[in-house]
Scaffold this active site. Structure first.
Site: not given
Ligand code: NAD
Ligand code: UFG
Length: 336
Positions: A152, A148, A124
């Protein structure tokens, strides 16, 4: 080639399964369903006319992993499984370290015992902390501001060390910026449990009437309009980035890192306006104090992925808000 997709019923994993299938790989989904619905499998089949093999299992369960690796002759692992709520991670750090770090160690040990040498890991942009410069390239120092984020950083380090132990090991850490959007069919998208933490699902739920208004966390940042700026990337582009990374490097070894972002930053107000256009609905918002731990701006230098993988994000902000709205209006309560 059969590949295991941990977290494959989740938001990013499920979309990536479709991209992998399109590219000729056979994804086998492994998920404990802690944050996703089994109904995702039906949606995947409707979109692709393919039945995905699914194993309900936890990455901490080495026995089940081993049986799965052997049954399917798995050659590489796409590792999405993780807990991902920043706030929750500050309240339950040990759960996050156990699930995300210890779980990954178990996964790697089990892969190693089965002779599986390749892993693609969901990292991330959170590993860049408060950016020292923009756009952020892969050389930017890494750190974290919450448990969190530390999971990573730690897993990335574990992958670097793991790759040093065997010249055949390949680990690609993909640092995602802000994944948003949904499958263009409207059949698959993001449906967070409870009140969404992230901006796009919160706006989508406001548009559909589940939330009264969006709280904009801060309008006094040093940005174009005072609200936070982020690099939002369409889930379809993000999924394609995984295929590009793996198909380019599947015969290589060592530890590699790529940013997956568009390189463009949009403010909270710009996203709300784009969503209003897509949904043709006025989205109410109120300015609220800054959210603890937030940064002003964050966007990627994605030139390394372009140069080495031939990958660039194709879809613009309108596609992101159009597709999110399509999914949200079709499934206001997600798949449940
Ligand atoms: P998500 O929660 O939709 O998907 C994660 C999946 O992993 C879920 O289906 C959950 O049931 C499964 N899971 C969790 N722990 C497990 C375990 N111990 N064993 C088996 N399955 C398990 O999340 P996502 O948004 O699809 O994120 C996927 C990956 O990308 C994650 O590693 C997350 O940290 C990373 N990521 C997400 C974002 C974002 O904004 N969505 C940003 C950066 C990185
Ligand atoms: N924001 C609002 N109102 C809300 C939610 C968010 O104003 O209800 C704003 C935040 O302050 C920020 C922007 O919208 O300025 C984006 O916020 P998000 O929570 O959607 O995303 P972040 O950039 O804070 O974080 C996300 C994921 C993290 C990840 C990061 C970089 O939540 O896990 O992107 O990939 F690490």
């Amino acid at each position: 080639m059969n590949v295991l997709v941990t977290g494959g019923t989740g938001y990013i994993g499920s979309h990536t399964c479709l991209a992998l299938l399109d590219a000729g790989y056979t994804p086998v989904i492994y998920d404990n369903l802690s944050n996703s619905s089994i109904k995702v499998l039906d949606q995947l089949s409707k979109i692709s006319s393919h039945t995905f093999d699914f194993i309900e299992g936890d990455i901490a369960d080495s026995k089940k992993l081993k049986a799965t690796f052997e049954q399917y002759n798995i050659e590489a692992v796409f590792h999405f499984a993780s807990l991902k709520a920043v706030g929750e991670s500050t309240e339950q750090p040990l759960s996050y370290y156990r699930n995300n770090v210890a779980g990954t160690v178990t996964l790697l040990e089990t892969m190693q015992s089965c002779g599986i040498n390749k892993i693609i890991f969901s990292s991330s942009a959170t590993v860049y902390g408060d950016p020292q410069y923009l756009p952020i390239d892969e050389q930017h120092p890494i750190t974290a501001t919450n448990p969190y984020g530390w999971t990573k950083v730690m897993v990335e380090q574990i992958l670097v060390d793991w790759c040093k132990t065997d010249y055949q090991h390949l680990a690609i850490a993909l640092r995602y910026f802000n994944p948003v959007g949904a499958h263009p069919s409207g059949l698959l998208g993001e449906s967070p449990n409870g009140i969404p933490n992230n901006l796009m699902p919160f706006i989508a739920q406001t548009a559909v009437g589940k939330r009264e208004f969006v709280s904009i966390f801060g309008n006094d940042y040093n940005t174009k309009d005072g609200t936070g700026v982020r690099d939002y990337i369409h889930i379809t582009d993000l999924a394609a980035g995984h295929v590009a990374a793996f198909s380019t490097h599947q015969n290589d070894s060592g530890s590699l890192v790529y940013n997956l972002g568009t390189g463009k930053g949009y403010s909270v107000l710009e996203i709300i306006n784009a969503f209003s256009e897509s949904a043709n609905i006025e989205i109410k918002y109120k300015f609220a104090p800054r959210r603890a731990g937030d940064i002003a701006s964050n966007f990627a230098d994605a030139s390394l992925a372009k140069k080495n993988l031939g990958w660039t994000a194709q879809l613009n902000i309108e596609a992101m808000t159009d597709d999110t709205w399509h999914w949200q209006s079709k499934y206001p309560n997600g798949l449940e």
